[in-house]
Design an enzyme around this catalytic site. Sequence first.
Site: not given
Ligand code: GCU
Length: 378
Positions: A214, A218, A305, A356
């Site tokens: 997540s 990135k 998402w 997720h």
């Molecule tokens: C939030 C955010 C995402 C990210 C996520 C995470 O949902 O909007 O961009 O990837 O958190 O880190 O679990």
Amino acid sequence: MSTAVAQKSGSDSLNLPELLRTESGERVKNKADWQNARRAEVVKLFEDNVYGQVPKELDSLRFYTKKVQKGVMNGTATLKEVDIQAYRGGDFVTIRLVLFIPDNTPIAPPVFLLINHRDTTNMDPTRKVKMEFWPAEEIIQRGYAVAAFHVADVAADNKNTYDQQVLRLYPDQKQAANGMRAIGAWGWGASRVMDYLVTDAAIDPQRVAVVGHSRGGKAALWCGAQDERFALTISNDSGCTGAALSRRMVGETVKVINTNFPHWFSQVYKTFNDREKELPVDQHMLIALMAPRAVYVASASEDAWADPVGEFLSVKYAEPVFKLFGLSPLPTATQPTIGKAVVSQTLGYHLRPGGHGLTLFDWERYMDFADVYFKKTR
Ligand code: GCU
């Protein structure tokens, strides 16, 4: 997550920036054109428009091995705890690395390095707490070393305090519109861990994978894109400004991420709120920067998402750069069925059933891929 969606959003309809054309309009025809001209341009476009700069100057870097404990995990591994201290201008930050190395491997083993943004108990060196997020025992059993550091050592995941660690060493970054912010700092941290790994003869620094989930995914992608010492980059459910194509605007958008997490990306990136189509990059270009090294992208079927289709398409649209190196594309034109890993020599993708998260299922697929890519003998 139907294939129809994947087909409908072909690169033409999305109008993605061209990977194989330089900023001055020259066609990128072969790997030399890519490596000598286009690659550096694409890194700079991401630096200047999305993640911010990656400061390189340091006065010194010191490694303190605080603990070496043999015979852990039922006598199958050695634990090392290393403080990595980066000094600049009389100040320093400490990255606390936890590293388990399997015993009795025929040659120095490859390493999986996790950028951990969750609870620090995920990487418990005592192994009293064990979690699928960092399944160290399973990874050791398969003959890999496994490492982790926590993002808070370089930048807290907090809009008010993210600048209290590594950004103290680089105060200019805070003033610059294209200055480094938290996601950049976490990638910077993984590179400092690599600085240490190249000095440790017990592991093979030529075979290190950087892994993130997540927001950590990135950071892993941005790190792997610029730091070519990482042989494999793994993005788990990285979503918006990770593996997902921004122009699709499915799930989280640039405006939403910049609004909720103002400390993650550069100030310049905020000027693209609601202007995705004007970004000079899209995320397939980040995936392409891994070539000819390997990259594995994973999605989860209920993680709308993060836009699983957009994550898959990024890999597909990065393929032309891998082809320049004679590397084959993923052996599928459409998003694979749930639960099935699809891989080539250097590209991997799966859509895990469920929501997720970073699970043992994901790790097992990463290790299956690495077994072949790293030509592991055990
Ligand atoms: C939030 C955010 C995402 C990210 C996520 C995470 O949902 O909007 O961009 O990837 O958190 O880190 O679990």
